[in-house]
Design a protein around this motif. Structure first.
Motif, short mmCIF file in Angstrom:
data_model
loop_
_atom_site.label_atom_id
_atom_site.label_comp_id
_atom_site.label_asym_id
_atom_site.label_seq_id
_atom_site.Cartn_x
_atom_site.Cartn_y
_atom_site.Cartn_z
N ILE A 5 0.89 -1.16 0.00
CA ILE A 5 0.00 0.00 0.00
C ILE A 5 0.93 1.21 0.00
CG2 ILE A 5 -1.71 1.30 1.32
CD1 ILE A 5 -2.46 -1.50 2.58
N VAL A 6 0.80 2.06 -1.00
CA VAL A 6 1.67 3.23 -1.13
C VAL A 6 0.87 4.46 -0.72
CG1 VAL A 6 3.07 4.63 -2.69
CG2 VAL A 6 2.97 2.12 -2.98
N ILE A 7 1.31 5.11 0.33
CA ILE A 7 0.67 6.34 0.79
C ILE A 7 1.63 7.49 0.53
CG2 ILE A 7 -0.25 7.61 2.77
CD1 ILE A 7 -1.03 4.88 3.97
N GLU A 8 1.25 8.38 -0.37
CA GLU A 8 2.05 9.58 -0.61
C GLU A 8 1.72 10.55 0.51
OE1 GLU A 8 2.40 11.22 -4.52
OE2 GLU A 8 2.08 9.25 -5.45
N TYR A 9 2.55 10.49 1.55
CA TYR A 9 2.22 11.18 2.80
C TYR A 9 2.19 12.70 2.69
CZ TYR A 9 7.09 12.30 3.43
OH TYR A 9 8.34 12.83 3.26
N LEU A 10 2.79 13.26 1.64
CA LEU A 10 2.69 14.72 1.48
C LEU A 10 1.28 15.11 1.05
CD1 LEU A 10 6.09 15.54 -0.26
CD2 LEU A 10 5.48 15.78 2.16
N LYS A 11 0.59 14.22 0.32
CA LYS A 11 -0.78 14.46 -0.11
C LYS A 11 -1.78 13.91 0.90
CE LYS A 11 0.42 13.92 -5.00
NZ LYS A 11 0.26 13.05 -6.16
N ASP A 12 -1.42 12.83 1.58
CA ASP A 12 -2.32 12.12 2.49
C ASP A 12 -1.55 11.77 3.77
OD1 ASP A 12 -4.40 10.69 3.57
OD2 ASP A 12 -4.09 8.92 2.32
N PRO A 13 -1.29 12.79 4.62
CA PRO A 13 -0.46 12.55 5.81
C PRO A 13 -1.14 11.62 6.81
CG PRO A 13 -1.29 14.81 5.79
CD PRO A 13 -1.73 14.18 4.51
N PRO A 14 -0.33 10.93 7.60
CA PRO A 14 -0.90 10.06 8.63
C PRO A 14 -1.60 10.90 9.70
CG PRO A 14 1.47 10.26 8.94
CD PRO A 14 1.13 10.96 7.65
N SER A 15 -2.51 10.26 10.41
CA SER A 15 -3.13 10.93 11.57
C SER A 15 -2.07 11.06 12.66
CB SER A 15 -4.31 10.11 12.08
OG SER A 15 -3.84 8.92 12.69
#
Length: 142
Positions: free
Chosen positions: A31-41
Motif C-alpha cells: 500500500i503506497v501512501i504519498e504522505y505529502l498528499k495524504d499525511p498520517p493521523s
C-alpha cells in the motif's frame, strides 16, 4: 507472498523510491501512501515513530524542509509541539516509514527495510546509484 506492507512514500525521494522497489523485489505490492498528499493521523504518526524505536526528534526531516525557519532545532520543544509541526507541514516527516507485520522502520538507508521483509527476494537488486544491495540469489550483501 501475501503480506500487508504500507510505505509512507515520497516519489521525489531516491531513498523512498529505492525502498519501494526493494519491497516489490520481495514479491510484495505494498500500500503506497504519498504522505505529502495524504499525511498520517497524529495517532498513526505516534505509533509509527514508537514502533520504529525512534524519538519524535529522530523522525523529523531537517534537509530540504522549513526545520530551521520554524525553530524546530530548539531542544526545549516538546514532542507534542514537534508532532504539531510535522502534521501541519508533512514535509517535516522523515521518510520512508514502512509498516509490515514484521515491524516498522524508518528506511534510511533504504536497505533497512530488509529487516522487516521476508526473504523472498527475486534475485539481485541495486539502488538507483548502482550500489548492490542483494546478490543474484536475493541475499543481502553486507
Amino acid at each position: 507472498m501475501i503480506m500487508d506492507v504500507t510505505i509512507y512514500h515520497n516519489p521525489d525521494c531516491g531513498t523512498s523510491r529505492n525502498t519501494l522497489e526493494m519491497i516489490r523485489n520481495a514479491g510484495i505490492e505494498p500500500i503506497v501512501i504519498e504522505y505529502l498528499k495524504d499525511p498520517p493521523s497524529r495517532e498513526e504518526l505516534v505509533r509509527m515513530i514508537s514502533d520504529a524505536g525512534l524519538t519524535v526528534r529522530q523522525a523529523i526531516r531537517e534537509k530540504g524542509t522549513p526545520y530551521l525557519e520554524l525553530g524546530l532545532d530548539n531542544l526545549d520543544l516538546t514532542d507534542d509541539q514537534l508532532l504539531d509541526a510535522m502534521l501541519k507541514d508533512p514535509i517535516l516527516i522523515n521518510r520512508p516509514f514502512v509498516v509490515t507485520p514484521m515491524g516498522t522502520r524508518l528506511s534510511r538507508p533504504s536497505e533497512v527495510v530488509l529487516d522487516i521483509l521476508p526473504e523472498t527476494h527475486k534475485g539481485a537488486f541495486a539502488k538507483e546509484d548502482g550500489e548492490q544491495v542483494l546478490d543474484a540469489e536475493g541475499k543481502r550483501i553486507v
